[in-house]
Design an enzyme around this catalytic site. Structure first.
Site, PDB file in Angstrom:
ATOM      1  N   CYS A  59       0.780  -1.290   0.326  1.00  0.00           N
ATOM      2  CA  CYS A  59       0.088  -0.010   0.148  1.00  0.00           C
ATOM      3  C   CYS A  59       1.003   1.424  -0.331  1.00  0.00           C
ATOM      4  O   CYS A  59       1.772   1.059   0.220  1.00  0.00           O
ATOM      5  CB  CYS A  59      -0.893   0.263   1.447  1.00  0.00           C
ATOM      6  SG  CYS A  59      -2.218  -0.797   1.314  1.00  0.00           S
ATOM      7  N   ARG A  78       3.751  -0.193  -4.676  1.00  0.00           N
ATOM      8  CA  ARG A  78       3.373  -0.931  -3.184  1.00  0.00           C
ATOM      9  C   ARG A  78       2.232  -1.600  -3.544  1.00  0.00           C
ATOM     10  O   ARG A  78       1.735  -2.136  -2.370  1.00  0.00           O
ATOM     11  CB  ARG A  78       2.970   0.553  -2.377  1.00  0.00           C
ATOM     12  CG  ARG A  78       4.610   1.357  -2.311  1.00  0.00           C
ATOM     13  CD  ARG A  78       5.790   0.660  -1.450  1.00  0.00           C
ATOM     14  NE  ARG A  78       6.815   1.232  -1.459  1.00  0.00           N
ATOM     15  CZ  ARG A  78       7.508   0.590  -0.794  1.00  0.00           C
ATOM     16  NH1 ARG A  78       7.626   0.173   0.400  1.00  0.00           N
ATOM     17  NH2 ARG A  78       8.645   1.952  -0.402  1.00  0.00           N
ATOM     18  N   TRP A 117      -3.154  -2.464  -1.499  1.00  0.00           N
ATOM     19  CA  TRP A 117      -2.867  -4.090  -0.962  1.00  0.00           C
ATOM     20  C   TRP A 117      -3.788  -4.552  -0.064  1.00  0.00           C
ATOM     21  O   TRP A 117      -3.324  -4.805   0.561  1.00  0.00           O
ATOM     22  CB  TRP A 117      -1.446  -4.338  -1.076  1.00  0.00           C
ATOM     23  CG  TRP A 117      -0.670  -5.647  -1.361  1.00  0.00           C
ATOM     24  CD1 TRP A 117      -0.188  -6.232  -2.795  1.00  0.00           C
ATOM     25  CD2 TRP A 117      -0.511  -6.942  -0.779  1.00  0.00           C
ATOM     26  NE1 TRP A 117       0.310  -7.350  -1.982  1.00  0.00           N
ATOM     27  CE2 TRP A 117      -0.001  -7.900  -1.495  1.00  0.00           C
ATOM     28  CE3 TRP A 117      -1.450  -6.948   0.981  1.00  0.00           C
ATOM     29  CZ2 TRP A 117       0.127  -9.592  -0.170  1.00  0.00           C
ATOM     30  CZ3 TRP A 117      -1.044  -7.943   1.485  1.00  0.00           C
ATOM     31  CH2 TRP A 117      -0.496  -9.363   0.631  1.00  0.00           C
ATOM     32  N   ASN A 176      -1.596   2.252   5.967  1.00  0.00           N
ATOM     33  CA  ASN A 176      -1.352   0.807   5.661  1.00  0.00           C
ATOM     34  C   ASN A 176      -1.161   0.578   6.925  1.00  0.00           C
ATOM     35  O   ASN A 176      -1.023   0.770   8.177  1.00  0.00           O
ATOM     36  CB  ASN A 176       0.005   1.686   5.191  1.00  0.00           C
ATOM     37  CG  ASN A 176       0.210   1.965   3.524  1.00  0.00           C
ATOM     38  OD1 ASN A 176      -1.046   2.317   3.183  1.00  0.00           O
ATOM     39  ND2 ASN A 176       0.960   2.811   3.168  1.00  0.00           N
ATOM     40  N   GLY A 177      -1.421  -1.114   7.204  1.00  0.00           N
ATOM     41  CA  GLY A 177      -0.671  -2.062   8.187  1.00  0.00           C
ATOM     42  C   GLY A 177      -2.621  -2.749   8.525  1.00  0.00           C
ATOM     43  O   GLY A 177      -3.290  -2.719   7.853  1.00  0.00           O
ATOM     44  N   GLU A 197      17.261 -17.863  -6.979  1.00  0.00           N
ATOM     45  CA  GLU A 197      17.041 -16.443  -7.421  1.00  0.00           C
ATOM     46  C   GLU A 197      16.622 -16.927  -9.096  1.00  0.00           C
ATOM     47  O   GLU A 197      15.746 -16.003  -8.894  1.00  0.00           O
ATOM     48  CB  GLU A 197      17.999 -15.575  -7.493  1.00  0.00           C
ATOM     49  CG  GLU A 197      18.219 -14.793  -7.636  1.00  0.00           C
ATOM     50  CD  GLU A 197      16.972 -13.316  -6.872  1.00  0.00           C
ATOM     51  OE1 GLU A 197      16.302 -13.988  -5.802  1.00  0.00           O
ATOM     52  OE2 GLU A 197      16.918 -12.352  -7.118  1.00  0.00           O
ATOM     53  N   LYS A 201      12.475 -15.573  -9.699  1.00  0.00           N
ATOM     54  CA  LYS A 201      12.024 -14.306 -10.362  1.00  0.00           C
ATOM     55  C   LYS A 201      11.312 -14.864 -11.613  1.00  0.00           C
ATOM     56  O   LYS A 201      10.223 -14.181 -12.088  1.00  0.00           O
ATOM     57  CB  LYS A 201      14.163 -13.916 -10.882  1.00  0.00           C
ATOM     58  CG  LYS A 201      14.491 -12.868 -10.302  1.00  0.00           C
ATOM     59  CD  LYS A 201      14.610 -11.536 -10.692  1.00  0.00           C
ATOM     60  CE  LYS A 201      13.238 -11.157  -9.305  1.00  0.00           C
ATOM     61  NZ  LYS A 201      14.651 -11.738  -7.609  1.00  0.00           N
ATOM     62  N   GLU A 204       8.028 -15.388  -9.855  1.00  0.00           N
ATOM     63  CA  GLU A 204       7.623 -13.645  -9.493  1.00  0.00           C
ATOM     64  C   GLU A 204       6.881 -13.246 -10.976  1.00  0.00           C
ATOM     65  O   GLU A 204       5.178 -13.331 -10.982  1.00  0.00           O
ATOM     66  CB  GLU A 204       8.003 -13.854  -8.798  1.00  0.00           C
ATOM     67  CG  GLU A 204       8.161 -11.985  -8.556  1.00  0.00           C
ATOM     68  CD  GLU A 204       9.457 -11.363  -7.448  1.00  0.00           C
ATOM     69  OE1 GLU A 204       9.290 -11.250  -6.948  1.00  0.00           O
ATOM     70  OE2 GLU A 204      10.537 -12.042  -7.938  1.00  0.00           O
ATOM     71  N   HIS A 236      17.567 -36.903  -6.157  1.00  0.00           N
ATOM     72  CA  HIS A 236      17.232 -37.276  -5.192  1.00  0.00           C
ATOM     73  C   HIS A 236      15.697 -36.950  -4.704  1.00  0.00           C
ATOM     74  O   HIS A 236      14.990 -36.703  -3.937  1.00  0.00           O
ATOM     75  CB  HIS A 236      17.517 -37.055  -4.131  1.00  0.00           C
ATOM     76  CG  HIS A 236      19.099 -37.510  -3.889  1.00  0.00           C
ATOM     77  ND1 HIS A 236      19.393 -38.620  -3.756  1.00  0.00           N
ATOM     78  CD2 HIS A 236      20.385 -36.932  -4.202  1.00  0.00           C
ATOM     79  CE1 HIS A 236      20.779 -38.928  -3.351  1.00  0.00           C
ATOM     80  NE2 HIS A 236      20.975 -37.283  -3.739  1.00  0.00           N
ATOM     81  N   LYS A 259       6.392  -4.504  -3.920  1.00  0.00           N
ATOM     82  CA  LYS A 259       7.433  -4.381  -3.652  1.00  0.00           C
ATOM     83  C   LYS A 259       7.989  -4.441  -2.171  1.00  0.00           C
ATOM     84  O   LYS A 259       8.840  -4.990  -2.030  1.00  0.00           O
ATOM     85  CB  LYS A 259       7.771  -2.677  -4.276  1.00  0.00           C
ATOM     86  CG  LYS A 259       8.983  -2.249  -3.900  1.00  0.00           C
ATOM     87  CD  LYS A 259       9.741  -3.292  -4.389  1.00  0.00           C
ATOM     88  CE  LYS A 259      11.263  -3.353  -4.813  1.00  0.00           C
ATOM     89  NZ  LYS A 259      12.305  -4.307  -6.241  1.00  0.00           N
TER      90      LYS A 259
END
Ligand code: M6R
Length: 614
Positions: free
Chosen positions: A2, A27, A74, A100-101, A487, A491, A494, A510, A609
């Protein structure tokens, strides 16, 4: 998570708010809204979807006002819908709030307010807070400070986290803002004041800012502001200058921020190293550690905590510090560390890595470590961020703003800083002067090697286009390239939504080998000379099961072209820095695959983000 923007001044608030929201959209991008307040009352517009949707309606309605607040959401409480978008308004229309929160005790507060005649039209915790402010406003006797006092009193009863900005219908030239565990800064202009959850929203207007601390409430007018604590103490505000330029927050000639940030890596790495080598170039030095060499020698264990890509950077740091400084290192997800109550020896140093410096799980891990009395340090990118301020010492990455949701330049800068730390810790222990000199030389050549790797982007684009339609992919690497396999997989999933996994190349047999078929391409990160033959054996194992293979190898191993479907040859660098070089092809591959699939690369679905909720 947010984004918040607020404005009070002489200019029209609407365009400033919309522009700020556009810059904050990374955000959170479920819904967006703005409210302005004038003598005639509020004007509020909220829309599901992107800021562009909101801007369209706002421009059609010709909203006015010189004081206003805006939000990109968000979703946490309540579905993505217009009624749950911010700003949220109080029952009797006296307040609008962006938040926000998470207000954790919103249920009992809501029951209390229902009994006092308040009504609710959304499913959000934010509306509860807005009504609580109105409740206290109606009871407030201090007429002069009624607005700020009502916010302060409401927050006194709240458990949870917040960065918030409030408008009051009866005070059209004022804003009240507050923070607890969710970033908020005040921007001071000429006869105008801004508030934002992130400097990128206001850097085009002012670089003079005050970061609010937890438990502080600020009262803003166009030419003045004052800060008090929830306990009613006056706060002496410390103003600092942002080190960002406006251009840093623009895409420039690039189609996406992610691509721009991938190509910024040579400069970001230079910035991470600038001024950080000793005069005889045999070691690194850091101004902000606030621990002497003597104290650092007492450290017999390092615990690294982070989330997402920063957690993967911690895994690299583990390889680097253990190999070059011979200090045992453990890596934990911040969210796990916080609740696990792991036994730690008294000489453990806790290190947090976080690009944003605001990730709530990492902030909470830091606070937990401090509470238990451990020395804490942090690597962060954002100056003045919560983690930077709360850790005892630390190192700034100096990567510049990272806007793309997928972290790229901040990831390689974190590994670069970890390599310098390994060098520094190594040199105050057993690393020789000669080895130190060689390490520093390798670091100084790193930006050029990254540039050379980036020059292969056209080749990697062609490879990516071949693999864009697959639904699964494996990334494999050994030793310090195993984290880069993780990574690469992160990436890709995502930003392209392709299912992908990262595995140690040898571990693949395995279990994951069961997935291997002609439908599951494998990308091998195989730049290490001493284990190349081992990687070749693993390549043969997947090829004999018909998996298409992409391999990344170091200069001099072009002959592997016959063994794989696609080969990417990168510069051969010091072993400590091979992970940084191997990161570039996985970033570019993910980027170009996502582009081929038409994905929204800078704003992938469901992500934001900086994750400031648990
Ligand atoms: O700001 P932080 O470094 O604390 O963020 C941690 C993660 O949220 C972040 O790395 C995330 O995993 C990225 N989207 C990865 O590309």
């Amino acid at each position: 998570m947010c984004g918040i923007i607020g404005y009070v001044g002489d200019r029209g608030a609407v365009q400033i708010l919309l522009e700020g929201l556009t810059r904050l959209e990374y955000r959170g991008y479920d819904s967006a809204g703005i409210a302005t307040v004038m003598n005639t009352g509020f004007q509020v517009v909220r829309r599901v979807g992107r800021v562009s949707n909101l801007a369209h309606t706002v421009n059609e309605l010709h909203l006015g006002g010189h004081t206003g607040i805006g939000h990109t959401r968000w979703a946490t409480h309540g579905a993505v819908s217009e009624k749950n978008a911010h700003p949220q308004q109080s029952t009797h229309g006296l307040f609008n709030i962006v938040h926000n929160g998470v207000i954790e005790n919103y249920i009992p507060i809501k029951s209390f307010l229902l009994k006092h005649g308040f009504k609710f039209s959304s499913d959000t915790d934010t509306e509860v807070l807005c009504n609580l402010i109105e409740y206290h406003y109606n009871k407030e006797k201090d007429r002069e400070n009624r607005f700020v006092k009502s916010v302060q009193k409401a927050l006194f009863h709240v458990r949870g986290t917040y960065g918030l900005a409030v408008l009051c219908k009866e005070c059209p030239e004022e804003l009240v803002v507050a923070r607890k565990s969710s970033p908020l800064l005040i921007g001071i202009g000429d006869n105008e004041i801004f508030v934002a959850s992130d400097a990128s929203a206001i850097v085009q207007h002012t670089r003079s800012v005050v970061y609010l601390n937890d438990g502080e409430v600020a009262h803003l007018t166009k030419d003045d502001f004052s800060i008090i604590t929830l306990g009613n103490d006056n706060v002496h505000a410390v103003t600092c200058e942002l080190d960002w330029q406006v251009e840093d927050t623009d895409k420039g000639p690039y189609e996406h921020f992610m691509l721009k940030e991938i190509f910024e890596q040579p400069v970001a790495l230079e910035n991470a190293m600038r001024g950080r080598f000793s005069d005889d170039y045999s070691t690194a030095r850091f101004g902000g550690l606030r621990m002497s060499a003597h104290e650092l020698r007492q450290v017999d264990r390092i615990l690294l905590c982070a989330c997402g890509s920063a957690w993967i950077a911690c895994l690299e740091a583990e390889y680097l510090i253990e190999r070059y400084a011979r200090i045992p290192v453990e890596v934990e997800y911040s969210s796990e560390f916080r609740y696990r109550n792991a036994p730690l020896d008294k000489n453990t140093l806790v290190f947090i890595i976080s690009q944003s410096g605001e990730t709530i799980d990492s902030l909470a891990a830091l606070q937990e470590a401090k509470r238990k009395g451990f020395r804490t340090l942090a690597i962060t990118n954002v100056i003045g961020s919560s983690i930077a301020r709360e850790s005892e010492g630390g190192i700034y990455q100096h990567s510049g703003p990272e806007i793309g949701v997928a972290s790229t330049k901040s990831f390689t800068a974190q590994i670069c800083v970890a390599a310098m730390l390994a060098l520094y810790f190594g040199r105050i222990r057993d690393m020789s002067f000669d080895d130190g000199i060689r390490f520093v030389e390798a670091l100084r050549m790193l930006p050029d090697a990254v540039k050379k790797t980036l020059s292969q982007s056209d080749n990697i684009k062609k490879i990516a286009e071949k693999y864009a339609e697959y639904t699964d992919m494996l990334f494999l690497g050994r030793q310090s390239l195993f984290p880069i396999a993780l990574e690469g997989a992160l990436k890709l999933k995502e930003i392209s939504y392709i299912h992908s996994e990262g595995y140690p190349a040898a571990e693949m047999k395995h279990g994951p080998i069961a997935l291997i078929s002609e439908k599951c391409p494998c990308m091998f990160l195989a730049t290490q000379e001493h284990i190349l033959q081992k990687n070749i054996s693993n390549i043969q194992e997947v090829r004999s099961r018909h998996a298409p293979v992409i391999a990344v190898v170091a200069d001099g191993h072009e002959s592997m072209r016959d063994m794989v479907d696609d080969l990417i040859v990168v510069p051969d660098v010091h072993p400590a820095l091979q992970p940084i070089i191997a990161t570039i092809p996985v970033q570019l591959l993910a980027y170009y695959i996502a582009k081929s699939r038409g994905c929204d690369i800078d704003k992938p679905r469901n992500l934001a983000k900086s994750v400031t909720v648990e």
